[in-house]
Write a protein that holds these residues in place. Structure first.
Motif, short mmCIF file in Angstrom:
data_model
loop_
_atom_site.label_atom_id
_atom_site.label_comp_id
_atom_site.label_asym_id
_atom_site.label_seq_id
_atom_site.Cartn_x
_atom_site.Cartn_y
_atom_site.Cartn_z
N THR A 32 0.70 -1.16 -0.01
CA THR A 32 -0.10 -0.06 -0.04
C THR A 32 0.81 1.43 -0.13
O THR A 32 1.71 1.54 0.79
N GLY A 33 0.62 2.24 -0.90
CA GLY A 33 1.35 3.47 -0.97
C GLY A 33 1.04 4.33 0.02
O GLY A 33 -0.05 4.21 0.81
N PRO A 34 1.86 5.62 0.10
CA PRO A 34 1.48 6.61 1.07
C PRO A 34 -0.20 7.25 0.53
O PRO A 34 -0.53 7.78 1.57
N ASP A 35 -0.57 6.93 -0.54
CA ASP A 35 -1.80 7.57 -0.89
C ASP A 35 -3.05 6.66 -0.25
O ASP A 35 -4.17 7.01 -0.56
N GLY A 36 -2.56 5.37 0.10
CA GLY A 36 -3.79 4.39 0.73
C GLY A 36 -4.14 3.66 -0.39
O GLY A 36 -5.00 2.75 -0.08
N LEU A 37 -3.44 3.46 -1.44
CA LEU A 37 -3.96 2.76 -2.71
C LEU A 37 -3.07 1.46 -2.60
O LEU A 37 -1.87 1.32 -2.67
N PHE A 38 -3.74 0.51 -2.73
CA PHE A 38 -3.03 -1.06 -2.76
C PHE A 38 -2.62 -1.24 -3.92
O PHE A 38 -3.66 -1.33 -4.94
N SER A 39 -1.49 -2.09 -4.27
CA SER A 39 -0.94 -2.08 -5.49
C SER A 39 0.04 -3.32 -5.47
O SER A 39 1.19 -3.01 -5.29
N PRO A 40 -0.43 -4.57 -5.41
CA PRO A 40 0.49 -5.53 -5.16
C PRO A 40 1.61 -5.82 -6.17
O PRO A 40 2.76 -6.38 -6.02
N ASP A 41 1.35 -5.39 -7.43
CA ASP A 41 2.25 -5.47 -8.47
C ASP A 41 2.84 -3.97 -9.15
O ASP A 41 2.97 -3.73 -10.07
N ALA A 42 2.98 -3.07 -8.31
CA ALA A 42 3.58 -1.85 -8.42
C ALA A 42 4.83 -1.90 -9.11
O ALA A 42 5.21 -1.03 -10.01
N GLU A 43 5.61 -2.95 -8.91
CA GLU A 43 7.07 -3.07 -9.58
C GLU A 43 6.70 -3.53 -11.03
O GLU A 43 7.82 -3.54 -11.79
N LEU A 44 5.80 -4.22 -11.30
CA LEU A 44 5.65 -4.77 -12.52
C LEU A 44 4.79 -3.96 -13.42
O LEU A 44 3.83 -3.73 -13.61
#
Length: 178
Positions: free
Chosen positions: A113-125
């Motif tokens: 989860t980023g500082p904006d509260g958004l969950f993104s499990p594949d942020a690096e993909l």
């Protein structure tokens, strides 16, 4: 008690994460009122695109509709007041009180989860990243990520036999090349 929330809050001794259920479509109201009471809470969101009336609408939604997490020490915090909070239906209870969530589960959610509260499990993909297939008939093959879909599939461009081949594999089958 502390105020909400740096998404990487770690529980101190005696404190743990507990699950609460909000009233229908009341997650925002529950979040606001728990903040006023000084509870540390965690309600991750995701961005979803839906089709409605022949248009596509992109919006933020709760990762776990109607559910959120509270950081509390049951021996010190007034946890019974959570059930009377506007927007909260009730704490999820076990046999001897509120049901505690394993800390590593919350830590894994917070890590994605980023500082904006958004969950993104594949942020690096991201498209263009070099990945290695680690499962299936193409094990060990390197490829360039082309696209991710919402169903857990990944489209890759692989170099096989002096040509480029486009294929789709399960998300769990790949890893970022180190």
């Amino acid at each position: 008690m502390t105020t909400p929330i740096d998404v990487n809050v770690r529980p101190a001794a005696g404190r743990g994460w507990y699950v609460f259920r909000s009233v229908a479509r009341g997650e925002g109201l529950a979040e606001a009122n728990l903040t006023k009471q000084g509870f540390v809470h965690f309600l991750p969101k995701v961005i979803v695109t839906k089709r409605h009336a022949r248009r596509y609408i992109t919006q933020k939604e709760w990762l776990f509709p109607r559910y959120g997490f509270l950081l509390m020490d049951l021996s010190r915090d007034r946890w019974r007041s959570v059930n009377g909070t506007y927007g909260v239906d009730q704490l999820v209870m076990g046999l001897d009180g509120p049901q505690r969530v394993p800390t590593r589960v919350i830590e894994n959610l917070q890590a994605a989860t980023g500082p904006d509260g958004l969950f993104s499990p594949d942020a690096e993909l991201l498209p263009g990243v070099t990945v290695r297939v680690r499962q299936g008939p193409l094990t060990g093959t390197l490829g360039v990520l082309q696209n991710l879909d919402g169903r857990g599939r990944v489209e890759l461009l692989l170099d096989l036999m002096n040509s480029q081949v486009r294929t789709t594999v399960a998300r769990e089958w790949i890893e970022i090349k180190a």
